[in-house]
Design a protein around this motif. Structure first.
Motif, PDB file in Angstrom:
ATOM      1  N   HIS A  99      47.213 -19.642  23.356  1.00  0.00           N
ATOM      2  CA  HIS A  99      47.769 -20.974  23.094  1.00  0.00           C
ATOM      3  C   HIS A  99      46.966 -22.070  23.774  1.00  0.00           C
ATOM      4  O   HIS A  99      47.412 -23.213  23.828  1.00  0.00           O
ATOM      5  CB  HIS A  99      49.244 -21.026  23.509  1.00  0.00           C
ATOM      6  N   GLY A 100      45.787 -21.723  24.261  1.00  0.00           N
ATOM      7  CA  GLY A 100      44.868 -22.727  24.767  1.00  0.00           C
ATOM      8  C   GLY A 100      44.895 -22.908  26.268  1.00  0.00           C
ATOM      9  O   GLY A 100      45.547 -22.182  27.007  1.00  0.00           O
ATOM     10  N   CYS A 101      44.165 -23.893  26.683  1.00  0.00           N
ATOM     11  CA  CYS A 101      44.006 -24.242  28.091  1.00  0.00           C
ATOM     12  C   CYS A 101      45.158 -25.153  28.504  1.00  0.00           C
ATOM     13  O   CYS A 101      45.288 -26.271  27.987  1.00  0.00           O
ATOM     14  CB  CYS A 101      42.661 -24.942  28.305  1.00  0.00           C
ATOM     15  N   LEU A 102      45.980 -24.684  29.423  1.00  0.00           N
ATOM     16  CA  LEU A 102      47.132 -25.467  29.855  1.00  0.00           C
ATOM     17  C   LEU A 102      46.714 -26.858  30.319  1.00  0.00           C
ATOM     18  O   LEU A 102      47.335 -27.855  29.957  1.00  0.00           O
ATOM     19  CB  LEU A 102      47.883 -24.742  30.980  1.00  0.00           C
ATOM     20  N   LEU A 103      45.645 -26.938  31.088  1.00  0.00           N
ATOM     21  CA  LEU A 103      45.234 -28.227  31.633  1.00  0.00           C
ATOM     22  C   LEU A 103      44.723 -29.156  30.546  1.00  0.00           C
ATOM     23  O   LEU A 103      45.040 -30.343  30.539  1.00  0.00           O
ATOM     24  CB  LEU A 103      44.209 -28.024  32.747  1.00  0.00           C
ATOM     25  N   ALA A 104      43.954 -28.636  29.619  1.00  0.00           N
ATOM     26  CA  ALA A 104      43.474 -29.460  28.509  1.00  0.00           C
ATOM     27  C   ALA A 104      44.628 -29.855  27.595  1.00  0.00           C
ATOM     28  O   ALA A 104      44.726 -31.012  27.166  1.00  0.00           O
ATOM     29  CB  ALA A 104      42.397 -28.729  27.724  1.00  0.00           C
ATOM     30  N   ILE A 121      44.305 -32.185  36.823  1.00  0.00           N
ATOM     31  CA  ILE A 121      43.493 -31.826  35.666  1.00  0.00           C
ATOM     32  C   ILE A 121      42.036 -32.202  35.907  1.00  0.00           C
ATOM     33  O   ILE A 121      41.125 -31.412  35.639  1.00  0.00           O
ATOM     34  CB  ILE A 121      44.066 -32.483  34.389  1.00  0.00           C
ATOM     35  N   ARG A 122      41.794 -33.369  36.442  1.00  0.00           N
ATOM     36  CA  ARG A 122      40.431 -33.822  36.727  1.00  0.00           C
ATOM     37  C   ARG A 122      39.736 -32.879  37.715  1.00  0.00           C
ATOM     38  O   ARG A 122      38.590 -32.491  37.512  1.00  0.00           O
ATOM     39  CB  ARG A 122      40.459 -35.254  37.278  1.00  0.00           C
ATOM     40  N   ARG A 123      40.443 -32.487  38.773  1.00  0.00           N
ATOM     41  CA  ARG A 123      39.847 -31.570  39.762  1.00  0.00           C
ATOM     42  C   ARG A 123      39.457 -30.235  39.124  1.00  0.00           C
ATOM     43  O   ARG A 123      38.400 -29.684  39.414  1.00  0.00           O
ATOM     44  CB  ARG A 123      40.803 -31.331  40.928  1.00  0.00           C
ATOM     45  N   PHE A 124      40.315 -29.722  38.263  1.00  0.00           N
ATOM     46  CA  PHE A 124      40.038 -28.454  37.582  1.00  0.00           C
ATOM     47  C   PHE A 124      38.739 -28.544  36.780  1.00  0.00           C
ATOM     48  O   PHE A 124      37.853 -27.704  36.913  1.00  0.00           O
ATOM     49  CB  PHE A 124      41.221 -28.110  36.669  1.00  0.00           C
ATOM     50  N   PHE A 125      38.624 -29.584  35.969  1.00  0.00           N
ATOM     51  CA  PHE A 125      37.431 -29.702  35.128  1.00  0.00           C
ATOM     52  C   PHE A 125      36.184 -30.050  35.935  1.00  0.00           C
ATOM     53  O   PHE A 125      35.078 -29.634  35.566  1.00  0.00           O
ATOM     54  CB  PHE A 125      37.669 -30.678  33.981  1.00  0.00           C
ATOM     55  N   GLU A 126      36.342 -30.759  37.025  1.00  0.00           N
ATOM     56  CA  GLU A 126      35.199 -31.021  37.908  1.00  0.00           C
ATOM     57  C   GLU A 126      34.681 -29.717  38.503  1.00  0.00           C
ATOM     58  O   GLU A 126      33.471 -29.505  38.584  1.00  0.00           O
ATOM     59  CB  GLU A 126      35.587 -31.991  39.028  1.00  0.00           C
ATOM     60  N   GLU A 127      35.586 -28.835  38.929  1.00  0.00           N
ATOM     61  CA  GLU A 127      35.163 -27.546  39.483  1.00  0.00           C
ATOM     62  C   GLU A 127      34.489 -26.683  38.416  1.00  0.00           C
ATOM     63  O   GLU A 127      33.503 -26.001  38.696  1.00  0.00           O
ATOM     64  CB  GLU A 127      36.351 -26.815  40.101  1.00  0.00           C
TER      65      GLU A 127
END
Length: 190
Positions: A99-104, A121-127
């Motif tokens: 069902h996809g990426c929870l954060l996205a 969410i920003r921290r997740f994608f930055e990492e």
């Protein structure tokens, strides 16, 4: 008799519902019912839906830190082999979570207006981007590695979204293969 449920299991249940139905369409009643709890029992663990969602985002992020990002971060000199292992771990995760990426998903649903979630969410994608940049910087200039890392996250997330829609992981595998091949091509010339 009162049902006993671990807090992490409750967060997993909520995360699955948020992925499937969306944050707005998932109620406290939905989460309690799926967990086999009363609303009162759920409130014993969390102040409300926002707190459960924040915990779900953090739990997914921590999983990524421990199981996926660590593949690159803990390597002495991460290169193509680590990128391949990283990619495979991402593919496995989204095969198990179709069902996809929870954060996205939450970012798309709520936009940048909800400060608590947008920071997480920003921290997740930055990492995630930093992991790509770590590998790419072995093969490309710093500026090129940074651009490729940003593009890679965007392309991979697009493929994850398409997997959610079409139930087909192959575009993600092709894009992962292209990332690996771009590094191999540079290494072959060097």
């Amino acid at each position: 008799m009162r049902k006993v449920i671990e807090k992490t299991d409750l967060v997993d249940i909520a995360a699955k519902l948020f992925r499937m139905k969306g944050y707005s369409a998932t109620s406290i009643d939905d989460i309690a019912r799926a967990a086999g709890l009363t609303k009162g029992s759920l409130y014993h663990h969390f102040a409300g839906k926002e707190a459960i969602a924040a915990a779900a985002l953090e739990q997914v992020h921590q999983y990524y830190r421990d199981e996926i990002f660590a593949i690159v971060r803990e390597a002495d000199d991460p290169g193509v082999a680590q990128l391949e292992a990283f990619n495979l771990a991402v593919e496995r995760f989204f095969t198990d979570h179709p069902h996809g990426c929870l954060l996205a998903n939450m970012s798309l649903e709520i936009g940048g207006s909800f400060d608590l979630f947008s920071q997480q969410i920003r921290r997740f994608f930055e990492e995630w981007q930093d992991c790509y940049m770590t590998v790419f910087s072995r093969f490309f200039s710093a500026a090129e590695a940074r651009n490729r890392a940003a593009d890679a996250v965007a392309i991979v997330q697009g493929c994850i979204l398409m997997n959610r829609i079409w139930h087909n992981i192959h575009p993600l595998r092709r894009q992962h293969g292209a990332l690996v091949e771009s590094c191999r091509a540079v290494a072959a010339v060097a």
